[in-house]
Design an enzyme around this catalytic site. Structure first.
Site, PDB file in Angstrom:
ATOM      1  N   ARG A  33      45.082  53.681  81.608  1.00  0.00           N
ATOM      2  CA  ARG A  33      46.431  54.201  81.308  1.00  0.00           C
ATOM      3  C   ARG A  33      47.005  54.913  82.540  1.00  0.00           C
ATOM      4  O   ARG A  33      48.180  54.759  82.875  1.00  0.00           O
ATOM      5  CB  ARG A  33      46.395  55.192  80.138  1.00  0.00           C
ATOM      6  CG  ARG A  33      45.801  54.661  78.857  1.00  0.00           C
ATOM      7  CD  ARG A  33      46.778  53.862  78.012  1.00  0.00           C
ATOM      8  NE  ARG A  33      46.146  53.516  76.753  1.00  0.00           N
ATOM      9  CZ  ARG A  33      45.438  52.390  76.522  1.00  0.00           C
ATOM     10  NH1 ARG A  33      45.323  51.477  77.472  1.00  0.00           N
ATOM     11  NH2 ARG A  33      44.884  52.176  75.346  1.00  0.00           N
ATOM     12  N   GLU A 177      37.612  53.172  60.917  1.00  0.00           N
ATOM     13  CA  GLU A 177      38.498  52.264  61.662  1.00  0.00           C
ATOM     14  C   GLU A 177      37.839  50.921  61.945  1.00  0.00           C
ATOM     15  O   GLU A 177      37.129  50.772  62.937  1.00  0.00           O
ATOM     16  CB  GLU A 177      38.927  52.906  62.998  1.00  0.00           C
ATOM     17  CG  GLU A 177      39.857  51.999  63.810  1.00  0.00           C
ATOM     18  CD  GLU A 177      40.283  52.569  65.161  1.00  0.00           C
ATOM     19  OE1 GLU A 177      39.817  53.663  65.536  1.00  0.00           O
ATOM     20  OE2 GLU A 177      41.080  51.900  65.833  1.00  0.00           O
ATOM     21  N   LYS A 219      41.732  53.497  58.884  1.00  0.00           N
ATOM     22  CA  LYS A 219      42.576  53.203  60.057  1.00  0.00           C
ATOM     23  C   LYS A 219      42.434  51.730  60.402  1.00  0.00           C
ATOM     24  O   LYS A 219      41.542  51.343  61.147  1.00  0.00           O
ATOM     25  CB  LYS A 219      42.157  54.090  61.238  1.00  0.00           C
ATOM     26  CG  LYS A 219      42.905  53.776  62.528  1.00  0.00           C
ATOM     27  CD  LYS A 219      42.783  54.889  63.545  1.00  0.00           C
ATOM     28  CE  LYS A 219      43.429  54.471  64.863  1.00  0.00           C
ATOM     29  NZ  LYS A 219      43.644  55.593  65.776  1.00  0.00           N
ATOM     30  N   SER A 261      48.194  51.170  66.516  1.00  0.00           N
ATOM     31  CA  SER A 261      49.271  50.318  67.035  1.00  0.00           C
ATOM     32  C   SER A 261      48.708  49.070  67.706  1.00  0.00           C
ATOM     33  O   SER A 261      49.390  48.031  67.735  1.00  0.00           O
ATOM     34  CB  SER A 261      50.219  51.100  67.952  1.00  0.00           C
ATOM     35  OG  SER A 261      49.567  51.688  69.043  1.00  0.00           O
ATOM     36  N   GLY A 262      47.509  49.168  68.262  1.00  0.00           N
ATOM     37  CA  GLY A 262      46.748  47.984  68.668  1.00  0.00           C
ATOM     38  C   GLY A 262      47.393  47.032  69.654  1.00  0.00           C
ATOM     39  O   GLY A 262      47.200  45.831  69.553  1.00  0.00           O
ATOM     40  N   GLY A 263      48.172  47.536  70.593  1.00  0.00           N
ATOM     41  CA  GLY A 263      48.739  46.647  71.599  1.00  0.00           C
ATOM     42  C   GLY A 263      50.138  46.161  71.279  1.00  0.00           C
ATOM     43  O   GLY A 263      50.745  45.431  72.062  1.00  0.00           O
ATOM     44  N   ARG A 295      48.750  54.145  71.855  1.00  0.00           N
ATOM     45  CA  ARG A 295      49.805  53.616  72.725  1.00  0.00           C
ATOM     46  C   ARG A 295      51.186  53.702  72.080  1.00  0.00           C
ATOM     47  O   ARG A 295      52.183  53.937  72.750  1.00  0.00           O
ATOM     48  CB  ARG A 295      49.477  52.167  73.115  1.00  0.00           C
ATOM     49  CG  ARG A 295      48.359  52.086  74.133  1.00  0.00           C
ATOM     50  CD  ARG A 295      47.733  50.716  74.170  1.00  0.00           C
ATOM     51  NE  ARG A 295      46.892  50.466  73.000  1.00  0.00           N
ATOM     52  CZ  ARG A 295      46.198  49.354  72.798  1.00  0.00           C
ATOM     53  NH1 ARG A 295      46.271  48.375  73.687  1.00  0.00           N
ATOM     54  NH2 ARG A 295      45.452  49.208  71.728  1.00  0.00           N
TER      55      ARG A 295
HETATM   56  P1  13P Z   1      46.303  52.278  69.635  1.00  0.00           P
HETATM   57  O1  13P Z   1      47.355  52.784  68.670  1.00  0.00           O
HETATM   58  O2  13P Z   1      46.727  52.357  71.073  1.00  0.00           O
HETATM   59  O3  13P Z   1      45.738  50.964  69.204  1.00  0.00           O
HETATM   60  O4  13P Z   1      45.119  53.329  69.578  1.00  0.00           O
HETATM   61  C1  13P Z   1      44.670  53.765  68.377  1.00  0.00           C
HETATM   62  C2  13P Z   1      43.214  53.966  68.446  1.00  0.00           C
HETATM   63  O5  13P Z   1      42.751  55.073  68.312  1.00  0.00           O
HETATM   64  C3  13P Z   1      42.349  52.806  68.670  1.00  0.00           C
HETATM   65  O6  13P Z   1      41.030  53.187  68.435  1.00  0.00           O
END
Ligand code: 13P
Length: 339
Positions: A33, A177, A219, A261-263, A295
């Site tokens: 990042r 998650e 999550k 958000s995952g990309g 992100r």
């Molecule tokens: P993102 O929202 O960037 O995917 O990150 C969330 C997260 O904690 C992934 O483990």
């Protein structure tokens, strides 16, 4: 197990209009990042960046909790105040990522399994003493040619349940998650199928291992077309398939689902969350549907900051604005002209 405390914390994390900031990037991820804004990933820079997010005035209007990395939970702000205290002073709950990242799964080398169960009971006790009230463990499921295997899904679900049980024992709400990666050219139907199979296995393992669902959060990934799919589903279809998937697989005892958000771009993650919440109120979904974005909340403030002290206020404004829009989406009342 302090049931009352667990249930109270889980519900506070998904209080109306609120969601979670994931600021728990591991060493390698935060370096990537920072590379994107040409800032060196030193301990002080990581502290300065995260501290500016945590000190954003009014953040707690939209942010209930922040997930930290081990280093941050132990760090003091520039003026010597422990960062955990900065958060609690703002009315934000501190959480901690407790897994130790992924490794290749034996005999299935294109797939991953998450490590970190050894010694976890002792680490959780220490994290509770340091002020954390919730935790996160990320399992990773990859969609590809003939994968995920049931072996991969079961191994990750088993570890997630082991973690969740230990976390509750320590009085910490587990955020479970199981991330189904968006990478690949698969269809949204395939994503639905994989998410559904994964979640069914996760909840089977959580039940076997006596996890109290009312004191957990999920999550997950949204149900989306693969990032390189030739045609990508729009937000209405994402919402419809995401709710379908969860109604088939997530018990109503779970108080909240906090998406990663995952990309997705920050705006895409906001538009989709908004459509999901609109759909949820139409069909009467039983869970709070909120966010736990990394992100999706940080892209704008990271860019605005650029490693410069002079930009701290701009970065905080960018973070506040994104949190406000994401909170609107979490209530199904976002519109693009709010951007
Ligand atoms: P993102 O929202 O960037 O995917 O990150 C969330 C997260 O904690 C992934 O483990």
């Amino acid at each position: 197990m302090d049931i009352e405390k667990l249930v109270k914390t889980a519900n506070a994390l998904v209080a109306p209009g609120k969601g979670i900031l994931a600021a728990d990037e591991s060493g390698g991820t935060i370096k990537r990042r920072f590379d994107s804004i040409n800032v060196e990933s030193t301990e002080d820079n990581r502290r300065d960046y995260r501290e500016l997010l945590f000190r954003t005035e009014g953040a707690s209007e939209y942010i209930s909790g922040i997930i930290l990395f081990d280093e941050t939970l132990r760090q003091n702000g520039a003026d010597g105040t422990p960062l955990v205290k900065v958060l609690t002073g703002q009315g934000i709950l501190p959480g901690i990522k407790v897994d130790k990242g992924t490794q290749s799964l034996p005999s299935a080398e294109t797939e991953l399994v998450t490590e970190g169960l050894d010694g976890l009971r002792d680490r959780l006790r220490e994290y509770a003493e340091l002020g954390a009230v919730f935790t996160k463990w990320r399992g990773v499921i990859t969609i590809g040619h003939e994968i995920p295997s049931s072996y991969c899904i079961e191994a990750n679900a088993h570890a997630l349940a082991r973690y969740a049980a230990l976390s509750q024992e320590a009085g910490l709400v587990p955020i479970v998650e199981p991330e189904v990666l968006m990478d690949g050219n698969h269809s949204i139907e395939r994503c639905l199928e994989v998410n559904e199979a994964t979640l069914k296995e996760v909840y089977s393992q959580l039940a076997k291992q006596k996890v109290l669902l009312e004191g957990t959060l999920l999550k997950p990934s949204m149900v989306l077309s693969g990032s390189t799919a030739s045609s990508r589903a729009g937000s209405e279809e994402v919402a419809e398939k995401t709710i379908t998937c969860f109604s088939r697989s997530v018990p109503s005892a779970v108080p909240g689902i906090v998406f990663l958000s995952g990309g997705q771009s920050d705006q895409e993650a906001t538009v989709n969350l908004n459509a999901i919440n609109k759909r949820a109120s139409l069909v009467g979904a039983p869970w709070q549907l909120s966010f736990s974005y990394g992100r999706g909340l940080q892209a704008a403030p990271l860019k605005a900051w650029g490693g410069e002290k002079a930009n701290v206020t701009d970065a905080q404004q960018a973070f506040y604005h994104r949190a406000k829009l994401t909170s609107a989406a979490r209530q199904g009342i976002y519109s693009p002209n709010m951007e």
